[in-house]
Write a protein that holds these residues in place. Structure first.
Motif: not given
Length: 113
Positions: A91-92, A97-102, A106-107, A109-113
């Protein structure tokens, strides 16, 4: 869906997983295509939804989590994970590479942690 039918489909999905135990090059999309053939041998009229539910069951995912997991797998399949690369690393890389869905995943996942 009857319980017996559900079990037949899940067993076929597990057989597909077992046939690839050592092959780490196939992505989730390829695994799904292989599993579909295994399922069709046992339950010829199995629907896409039934097979996806069997995948979720094998992976231990409840119905609420399934859509998110499938979305993550789709991104990973698009970006061809390397040997030993974790989902987060894929995902990173995809995000860089510009994949907005990724980036959105990722955001999340970061917010869940």
């Amino acid at each position: 869906m009857s319980h017996e039918r559900e079990q037949l489909i899940e067993q076929a999905v597990r057989r597909a997983f077992g046939s690839l135990a050592e092959d780490r090059t196939i992505g989730a999309g390829g695994l799904f295509e292989l599993a579909y053939a295994f399922v069709a041998a046992d339950v010829a009229d199995a629907s896409l939804e039934e097979i996806q539910a069997a995948f979720a069951s094998v992976w231990g995912l409840g119905p609420v989590d399934r859509d998110l997991y499938e979305q993550v797998l789709a991104v990973c399949d698009r970006h061809s994970p390397g040997d030993g690369e974790t989902i987060e690393q894929v995902l990173q890389r995809a995000s860089r590479g510009g994949d907005m869905e990724a980036t959105c995943l990722l955001a999340l996942v970061t917010n869940i942690r």
